[in-house]
Design an enzyme around this catalytic site. Structure first.
Site, short mmCIF file in Angstrom:
data_model
loop_
_atom_site.label_atom_id
_atom_site.label_comp_id
_atom_site.label_asym_id
_atom_site.label_seq_id
_atom_site.Cartn_x
_atom_site.Cartn_y
_atom_site.Cartn_z
N CYS A 82 0.83 -1.21 0.00
CA CYS A 82 0.00 0.00 0.00
C CYS A 82 0.87 1.26 0.00
O CYS A 82 1.53 1.56 -0.98
CB CYS A 82 -0.98 -0.04 1.16
SG CYS A 82 -2.32 1.13 0.94
N HIS A 169 -3.66 -5.32 0.53
CA HIS A 169 -3.10 -5.71 1.83
C HIS A 169 -3.06 -7.24 1.95
O HIS A 169 -4.03 -7.84 2.41
CB HIS A 169 -3.94 -5.12 2.96
CG HIS A 169 -3.76 -3.65 3.11
ND1 HIS A 169 -2.81 -3.10 3.95
CD2 HIS A 169 -4.37 -2.61 2.51
CE1 HIS A 169 -2.85 -1.79 3.86
NE2 HIS A 169 -3.79 -1.46 3.00
N GLU A 171 -1.71 -8.97 4.14
CA GLU A 171 -1.73 -9.40 5.55
C GLU A 171 -3.14 -9.54 6.10
O GLU A 171 -3.35 -10.17 7.13
CB GLU A 171 -0.93 -8.41 6.41
CG GLU A 171 -1.57 -7.04 6.63
CD GLU A 171 -1.36 -6.05 5.47
OE1 GLU A 171 -1.04 -6.51 4.35
OE2 GLU A 171 -1.55 -4.84 5.68
#
Ligand code: XMP
Length: 509
Positions: A82, A169, A171
């Site tokens: 990001c 993202h 994660e």
């Protein structure tokens, strides 16, 4: 040297999550503020790759956080997530602009470069999670686009043989291909050996503790909670009876908890001293109604009792503590100030002239649990809900008395036992009962009653920073309510707290 992936923190809310996800791959990770990177010391520090986190800032802001990406990449592979990706693009001559509308939520990759190593095993159609207000509108020269979604052309790009950026993202749990991407980067590109595990942690930590502590004596305060218990068992494995644990009963623990937990500790072979100091705590709390004063009195009393007990161990050199990683991570505020929230027991180490020993300071909560299991600790100690240090005192609104604690312990016991018996205990982050400073009219048999009300509180959460009220089944709530009203003398009304945090907090005081 422990090999590690460094996550450079630019202040994103998901930075910790990146660290955890890398650890889930059995790779040790460390989170470092963006301006604390140890340039040129990668080999010395065992750094094999760097992930740049997201940020609430825009890369074109005057005060945007910056780092010398080229210098890092000259030593190790880099993955920008990001803001991290936007910073790469912006730094090397690409263009980052506000997106026409904030790109937030699920998206699906419509194009993937089949030759790109970080997308190995990921097929077009894979779901990713977007959360950004800015977007990359042109890539620097020499960069190639390696993935797109229908809305985001440069969803991922390659910036050189060892450098990539992704706008989404990986994660976040909603990014279904996220773990694969992180694995491709850390294992495939950085060459991580995946040797970080609870067992390897125990082995290295026990050896380190032996070397660090030698024949020194250590004192550790046990609370009954997971962190201090695991820290104690780990220290016990390293130094045996040179560890003395002190478990203080302030009188406001759960029903039977002091005796039960003390027995557990003894069964684990810990050298533990149980100190019943409840008379002192109740005496000092008499007449006090202000929540903060209650906390301060309990904190000060705790230190006094602990101090007195610890003074009996005259040759102690260290104070052991169950501090864990989230307590130590230096988190960035949006202004760039580094905030370190690191609690220790009210300045005890300085007062007592002891050095601090924190064997769990590198672990996330779930890793502490895994270590506890690998150490052979009983499951009920490991999965125990968090419980506030001041205990039931912050769940009794108004003055705390033995009588009120007695009532609350009974109601709390019914609720917690009910959760365990119904198999709901592990679905809930934390639960308890609050004794309200209200009485209300009821009827029992032919008698009019005028008794106390209690509130049940149960929340789901991952870190207690935010929490939602647990959507417990009505049938279960009805059963618990009936049982409390029938069995706990002095209570004739039960409510269920349906507030989330924020704006409410988990505890009522
Ligand atoms: P709140 O009420 O702030 O609670 O949403 C967040 C978490 O912290 C625990 N808590 C405490 N723990 N001393 C503690 O050791 C305290 O004074 C205290 N107050 C709240 C709470 O139980 C929850 O897990």
């Amino acid at each position: 040297m422990q090999e590690k992936i460094v996550i450079l923190d630019f202040g994103s809310q998901t930075t910790q999550l990146i660290g955890r996800r890398v650890r889930e791959l059995n790779i040790y990770s460390e989170i470092i503020p963006y301006d604390k990177y140890p340039f040129g010391r990668e080999a010395e520090e065992g750094i094999i790759g760097v992930i740049l986190s997201g940020s609430p800032l825009s890369v074109y802001d005057k005060d945007a956080f910056k780092v010398d990406i080229a210098a890092i990449n000259a030593a190790v592979p880099v993955l920008g997530i990001c803001y991290g990706a936007q910073l790469m693009a912006h730094t090397f001559g690409g263009k980052v602009e506000p997106a026409p509308s904030r790109e937030y939520g699920r998206a699906h990759l419509s194009y993937i470069d089949p030759a790109c190593p970080i997308f190995k095993g990921i097929e077009p159609g894979a779901q990713v999670w977007m959360s950004h207000g800015d977007t990359i509108t042109s890539l620097p020269e020499g960069y190639t686009c390696v993935a797109s979604t229908p809305e985001v052309k440069f969803a991922a790009f390659c910036a050189g043989p060892k450098m990539w950026g992704v706008q989404f993202h990986p994660e976040v749990y909603h990014s279904e291909c996220g773990m694969q991407l992180l694995e491709n980067f850390t294992v495939g590109v950085c060459g991580a050996s995946r040797s970080w595990s609870a067992e390897s942690f125990i082995e290295t930590t026990v050896a380190e503790l032996k070397a660090q502590l030698g024949n020194d004596r250590v004192i550790l305060g046990l609370s009954g909670g997971v962190d201090s218990s695991v820290a104690a068992v780990l220290l016990n494995r390293a130094i045996g009876s040179n560890l003395t644990c002190i478990f203080v009963d302030h009188g406001m623990l759960r029903k039977n908890e002091f005796a039960d937990v003390l027995r557990d500790y003894e069964c684990l072979g810990l050298n533990v001293r149980g100190v019943d100091a409840s008379d002192k705590f109740f005496a000092d709390l008499a007449g006090v109604t202000d929540p903060e004063r209650k906390r301060k009195i309990i904190g000060a009393d705790f230190i006094e009792v602990f101090d007195k007990e610890a003074a009996k161990i005259t040759d102690a050199r260290w104070l052991g503590q169950g501090t864990i990683y989230p307590d130590c991570i230096e988190s960035l505020s949006i202004t760039g100030t580094v905030i370190k929230s690191h609690h220790n027991v009210g300045g005890l180490p300085e007062r007592m002239n002891l050095r601090l020993c924190e064997p769990l300071r590198l672990l996330f909560k779930d890793e502490v649990r895994a270590v506890g299991r690998a150490l052979g600790m009983p499951e009920h100690l490991i999965t125990r809900h968090p419980f506030p240090g001041p205990g039931l005192a912050v769940r009794i609104l108004g003055e705390v008395t033995r009588e009120k604690v007695g009532i609350l312990q009974e109601a709390d016991h019914i609720f917690i036992k009910g959760l365990r018996d119904s198999g709901l205990y592990n679905d809930v982050w934390q639960a308890g009962v609050i004794l309200l400073p209200v009485q209300s009219v009821g009827v029992m048999g032919d008698e009019r009653t005028y008794e106390r009300a209690v509130a049940l509180r149960a929340v789901t959460s991952t870190d207690a920073m935010t929490a939602d009220w647990a959507h417990l089944p009505y049938e279960f709530l009805a059963k618990v309510s009936n049982e409390i009203i029938n069995k706990v003398r002095g209570v004739n009304r039960v409510c269920y707290d349906i507030s989330s945090k924020p704006p409410a907090t988990i505890e009522w005081e």
